[in-house]
Design a protein around this motif. Structure first.
Motif, mmCIF file in Angstrom:
data_model
loop_
_atom_site.group_PDB
_atom_site.id
_atom_site.type_symbol
_atom_site.label_atom_id
_atom_site.label_comp_id
_atom_site.label_asym_id
_atom_site.label_seq_id
_atom_site.Cartn_x
_atom_site.Cartn_y
_atom_site.Cartn_z
ATOM 1 N N VAL B 123 0.855 -1.187 0.000
ATOM 2 C CA VAL B 123 0.000 0.000 0.000
ATOM 3 C C VAL B 123 0.895 1.243 0.000
ATOM 4 C CG1 VAL B 123 -1.805 1.250 1.222
ATOM 5 C CG2 VAL B 123 -1.792 -1.240 1.247
ATOM 6 N N VAL B 124 0.665 2.153 -0.943
ATOM 7 C CA VAL B 124 1.486 3.363 -1.011
ATOM 8 C C VAL B 124 0.607 4.598 -0.790
ATOM 9 C CG1 VAL B 124 3.207 2.369 -2.544
ATOM 10 C CG2 VAL B 124 1.285 3.561 -3.528
ATOM 11 N N GLU B 127 -1.160 11.153 -2.932
ATOM 12 C CA GLU B 127 -0.656 12.392 -3.485
ATOM 13 C C GLU B 127 0.014 13.183 -2.387
ATOM 14 O OE1 GLU B 127 -4.387 13.930 -4.534
ATOM 15 O OE2 GLU B 127 -4.806 12.177 -5.749
ATOM 16 N N LEU B 128 1.223 13.608 -2.623
ATOM 17 C CA LEU B 128 1.880 14.471 -1.653
ATOM 18 C C LEU B 128 1.764 15.897 -2.130
ATOM 19 C CD1 LEU B 128 4.815 12.075 -1.107
ATOM 20 C CD2 LEU B 128 3.384 12.942 0.701
ATOM 21 N N GLY B 133 3.224 14.670 -14.658
ATOM 22 C CA GLY B 133 4.051 13.799 -15.482
ATOM 23 C C GLY B 133 5.000 12.892 -14.725
ATOM 24 N N LEU B 134 5.011 12.983 -13.412
ATOM 25 C CA LEU B 134 5.982 12.189 -12.660
ATOM 26 C C LEU B 134 5.573 10.752 -12.503
ATOM 27 C CD1 LEU B 134 7.380 14.213 -9.735
ATOM 28 C CD2 LEU B 134 8.504 13.272 -11.729
ATOM 29 N N ASN B 140 5.210 3.445 -9.948
ATOM 30 C CA ASN B 140 6.668 3.437 -9.803
ATOM 31 C C ASN B 140 7.146 2.304 -8.896
ATOM 32 O OD1 ASN B 140 6.973 5.592 -11.513
ATOM 33 N ND2 ASN B 140 6.978 7.114 -9.882
ATOM 34 N N LEU B 141 6.399 2.028 -7.836
ATOM 35 C CA LEU B 141 6.836 0.948 -6.945
ATOM 36 C C LEU B 141 6.696 -0.415 -7.641
ATOM 37 C CD1 LEU B 141 8.005 0.172 -4.221
ATOM 38 C CD2 LEU B 141 5.698 0.045 -3.301
ATOM 39 N N LYS B 143 6.886 -0.935 -10.860
ATOM 40 C CA LYS B 143 7.982 -1.001 -11.838
ATOM 41 C C LYS B 143 9.311 -1.325 -11.149
ATOM 42 C CE LYS B 143 6.535 2.177 -15.515
ATOM 43 N NZ LYS B 143 6.721 3.548 -16.048
ATOM 44 N N THR B 144 9.482 -0.779 -9.945
ATOM 45 C CA THR B 144 10.716 -1.062 -9.203
ATOM 46 C C THR B 144 10.828 -2.554 -8.889
ATOM 47 O OG1 THR B 144 10.769 1.139 -8.226
ATOM 48 C CG2 THR B 144 11.978 -0.572 -7.067
ATOM 49 N N HIS B 145 9.738 -3.146 -8.397
ATOM 50 C CA HIS B 145 9.779 -4.588 -8.116
ATOM 51 C C HIS B 145 10.110 -5.377 -9.381
ATOM 52 C CE1 HIS B 145 8.443 -4.212 -4.046
ATOM 53 N NE2 HIS B 145 7.217 -3.810 -4.329
ATOM 54 N N LYS B 147 11.681 -4.453 -12.009
ATOM 55 C CA LYS B 147 13.037 -4.228 -12.524
ATOM 56 C C LYS B 147 14.100 -4.812 -11.584
ATOM 57 C CE LYS B 147 15.467 -0.549 -14.914
ATOM 58 N NZ LYS B 147 15.340 0.802 -15.450
ATOM 59 N N ALA B 148 13.887 -4.610 -10.279
ATOM 60 C CA ALA B 148 14.903 -5.048 -9.319
ATOM 61 C C ALA B 148 14.844 -6.557 -9.075
ATOM 62 C CB ALA B 148 14.740 -4.296 -8.000
ATOM 63 N N GLN B 149 13.672 -7.151 -9.271
ATOM 64 C CA GLN B 149 13.535 -8.602 -9.049
ATOM 65 C C GLN B 149 12.893 -9.230 -10.279
ATOM 66 O OE1 GLN B 149 12.527 -9.851 -4.837
ATOM 67 N NE2 GLN B 149 11.620 -7.814 -4.837
#
Lengths: 282, 321
Positions: B123-124, B127-128, B133-134, B140-141, B143-145, B147-149
């Protein structure tokens, strides 16, 4: 890097990739989401947690000198190393880490342009969950740059005189007092609004949609021409807890080359809780 | 398989197709002009409960066919709920593991359902102080999983996968064409990943170039899970504006009040996104007056009781002894 005043403090993702494994270049990831580093980081990077490692664990303050020396030394960082910081949310806390390294006099600190998300979206850039092995070193702070930090007394002076540019980098809704903090944030204040005399220049005006910084020409047009920052004056930037303002502090000091720029790390969570200070809304 | 007897070898045979379409039900009491035929296509009759079954199945089958999942490699996906529920249940039933990255504002019911369906949950916070466009934290999380695993996860990526569009081009579009016997003049739907609008419109416009496609979107700052305001659509590479005639921006509170009306007036237990789509259809019917419209109702109300109470507080009255 396009005509920045100090282009050496910004490195491209390609540069970082080409320099992976260089012993005197230390990569440090600092994220808002403190789990992001564990999910995947640039090979060789260490991760600093802004909540537990970059501030004093007891009182409201930045990390003490001794704690900073231990943090850097335990991460294998020597005072002569090049430190490259990157992180999520457009390098907010990476910029805060950059500011902290500069406060404690580290000579060669840089930010990775485009932040973590640019690296993530470039197919040739690896991420890993492997633990980075570090050899601790002794780190000694030899020079303090406390003039990079603004305290509330200076903010009040800036508010009451026209001697400083006072820059509020929060979102427009925080500036006007419509909200006290972005939704879901636990660090907040008793009152909403802004310091009288502050200009609203949201941090995001400094970045492109891919997360990289705008060119020096674009930044000059925004900060000087449109928002009225006077480059001849001293400047204080603030936000809510001091991380977004570190980002704008970086822009004003290093990309635009203003001489005396301070980050008010107490920011709205200090000012908006003080008894008796003037506040403006809308 | 025999759709007459409705006896199936496994749950996947129940997935919708031209021969086994999700039902279409005509709207009566809430139709402002009876001469305009209005139908709701009830996607919650799909076995995992929402329109997302279509994209999830197409993406999973494609990954299996290409050897991208299996042998310990499972999937990771950013999801506001329905795609994750479909993907998790399908993946587990096929023997794969699944990790879902979910924005915090997703209702508790959906988060628990994801776990029940067999997903591991991340769970993330949402909005902060976002810059355009970010990209979104959950994307992003995930995609990180991936890519990293990469040995452990592949990311189907509903926001970019052509399979998401193809699923609707191959099933939703042809089903509607057959169910309306080619009479359809208006298609009403909402925007999320945009797989539905792009796939179904592409098929139906191929059959009938003059077909009107109307997308509804909630007002900015909305609280309708699964939907996106056009200002948030940058994250979807499947958005094709040329396939949409009108985009109606509708006060998101109407998603909830219209959903309640659909439940209590038409007997259709439709969720909030269906409520918003109905409101869009109602406005276009007043404008165009005649035609044959199909609304794609993404899911039913059962996952949204907490959201309903939040936006219609009177629903909580009289629920305690």
């Amino acid at each position: 890097m396009p005509n920045y005043a100090h282009p050496e403090v910004l490195v491209a993702t390609d540069w970082v990739k080409e320099n992976l494994g260089q012993p005197a270049i230390k990569l440090v990831e600092v994220d808002v989401d403190t789990r992001a580093y564990d999910a995947g980081h640039i090979p060789g990077a260490v991760g600093f947690n802004w909540q537990t490692q970059l501030q004093d664990p007891l009182r409201r303050d930045i990390l003490s000198r001794e704690a900073f020396e231990k943090l850097a030394g335990d991460a294998g960082i020597a005072p002569t190393d090049t430190v490259v910081l990157y992180g999520d949310n457009n390098n907010w806390f990476a910029a805060y880490g950059f500011w902290l390294f500069k406060v404690y006099g580290h000579a060669d600190v840089r930010l990775m342009n485009g932040s973590r998300v640019k690296w993530l979206n470039e197919p040739d850039k690896p991420l890993t969950t492997a633990k980075t092995s570090v050899t601790p070193v002794a780190y000694k702070v030899t020079r303090l740059n406390l003039d990079l930090r603004a305290y509330v007394t200076q903010v009040l002076e800036a508010s009451q005189t026209a001697k400083f540019n006072l820059v509020d980098v929060r979102s427009p809704d925080e500036f006007t007092g419509k909200v006290i903090a972005p939704p879901g944030m636990s660090e907040t204040a008793q009152r909403g609004g802004h310091v009288p005399g502050a200009a609203s220049i949201p941090w995001s005006l400094a970045v492109n949609s891919d997360g990289t910084f705008k060119t020096a020409e674009e930044l000059r047009a925004t900060y000087f021409d449109q928002k009225g920052v006077d480059p001849k004056k001293d400047t204080i930037a603030y936000c809510r807890i001091g991380e977004r303002s570190s980002h704008s502090w970086f822009v004003l000091k290093y990309l635009l080359g203003l001489q005396n720029v301070k980050n008010y790390d107490g920011s709205w969570t200090e000012y908006g809780n003080l008894v008796g200070v003037p506040i403006e809304k809308a | 398989m025999n759709h007459q007897t409705r006896v199936y070898r496994d749950v996947f045979e129940m997935l919708p197709s031209e021969d086994n379409p999700t039902p279409m039900v005509r709207i009566h009491r809430m139709n402002p002009r009876p001469e305009f035929e209005l139908y709701a296509k009830l996607e919650w009759f799909s076995p995992f409960g929402s329109v997302k079954d279509r994209a999830a199945w197409a993406m999973l089958r494609d990954l299996e066919a290409r050897g991208e999942v299996g042998n310990g490699r499972g999937i990771v996906e950013p999801t506001s709920g329905n795609t994750g529920i479909s993907l998790a249940a399908m993946a587990r039933a096929r023997g794969h593991h699944m990790r879902a990255v979910v924005p915090n504002k997703v209702p508790l019911e959906k988060k628990v359902l994801l776990k029940i369906a067999g997903a591991e949950l991340d769970v993330v916070s949402d909005e902060l102080c976002p810059a355009p466009g970010l990209g979104d934290g959950s994307i992003n999380l995930a995609k990180t999983h991936a890519k990293a695993q990469s040995e452990k996860y592949v990311m189907p990526n509903q926001y970019e996968s052509e399979q998401n569009v193809l699923a609707h081009f191959r099933t939703t579009g042809p089903e509607i064409w057959r169910q309306t016997e080619g009479k359809i003049t208006h298609l009403f739907l909402s925007l999320g990943t945009c797989g539905t609008v792009t796939g179904a419109s592409r098929f139906l416009r191929g059959q009938k170039p003059g077909l009107k496609v109307i997308a509804v979107q909630p007002t900015e700052g909305h609280d309708v899970p699964g939907l996106r305001n056009v200002s948030q659509l940058g994250v979807s590479k499947l958005f094709d504006r040329s396939l949409i005639d009108d985009i109606l921006e509708i006060d998101f509170h109407l998603a909830y009040t219209r959903a309640l009306e659909l439940c209590q007036t038409e007997g259709l237990l439709a969720g909030p996104s269906s409520g918003l789509i109905y409101e869009g259809a109602r406005r276009i019917i007043e404008r165009d007056q005649a035609g044959c419209g199909v609304m794609i109702f993404p899911d039913n109300i059962f996952k949204y009781t907490a959201n309903m109470v939040k936006h219609i507080p009177s629903l909580a009255e009289g629920t305690q002894a």
